[in-house]
Scaffold this motif. Sequence first.
Motif: not given
Length: 394
Positions: A301-305
Amino acid sequence: MRTTLDATPARGSLLSDPRARAWLFQIIAVAAVVGIGWYLFHNTQTNLANRGITSGLGFLDNAAGFGISQHLIDYSESDSYGRVFWIGLLNTLLVSVLGIVLATILGFILGVARLSSNWLIRQLATVYIETFRNIPPLLQIFFFYFAVLAPLPGPRDSLSLGDLFFVNNRGLQMPAPLAAPGMWPFLVAVAVAVLAVVIFAVWAKGLRHATGKRLPVFWVSLAILLVVPGLTVMIVGAPFDWEVPELQRFNIRGGWVVIPELVSIVLALSIYTAAFIGETVRAGIQSVSHGQTEAASSLGLSGGQTLRLVVIPQALRVIIPPLTSQYLNLAKNSSLAAAIGYPDMVSLFAGTVLNQTGQAIETMAITMSVYLAISISISLLMNWYNKRIALIER
């Protein structure tokens, strides 16, 4: 020789019996409260009779006889004080709702920014919070009203945007929508589109849980919200006509007017409350175990997710209770609008109406009941949401 102790207590005065003493003191306390209440009621009735003031709510049917600078419903000076009450209530709710929405958005941005890895963003958020939460909200209201909005030019020298929007010291004038023949079909189309989006989102969520397949819910929902009302407009015509403000000899007529008092109170309360919400959000995010973010990163998962899907949902359980207190404070602080003449409950009903009618008890009781009802409604709504997202252990 063995002696036995008598289990029956010795008879004596009532004060020697703890249970009798407790009942006696409670009876005395209740009698004292009732006596004081009766004295205050009788004294009030006597004073009102001596001044020729009749009690009751009959004054609400009398004509008000004064103008109001902002009213969300139709109003004229011949309308009753009861109409004035509804106008003050709607204006108070308008400030509370706008302030809560703006403060929540800004507060969440500040809370996340306080934990940013970027040094500049983190420090700017810190300076904002430490500055605005330590300045009294009344002073911030005065600042926006007298120092920011009052120096704007007059109507003849308004700042114009395409001859549609005008900004001056009397507020913001903008085009106002007027109902056209296609309004009701358009509203029905919007309702149908919203219902279709809800049904699709629920179905897509169930499909994701059952099969793991993720559908583009956002883009499909956006297409539904644009296509269905758009086709309706093409078939039945535009739902609204527009009343454009026009510059006349001494003022701008037509359209909607956002008075500077409303802008000042909403900006001040939003900025002030957002500082506290930002700290609440920061504390809630930090309460989530760091292992949760590591696990999310290991899943790709990305930082925003990670923030949106993992951290914030868990942090809300910590954020919601103190967030409720901030919402309550904002709703109650909206009464400070009377200091700059914004026509809310305090200024209109507990101010002008009280001064004209002399019905101090009735007007103040109604005003306090309104703020009590608003606070209880916010508490009930937030408590319901808090229970809905609460972590249920097996």
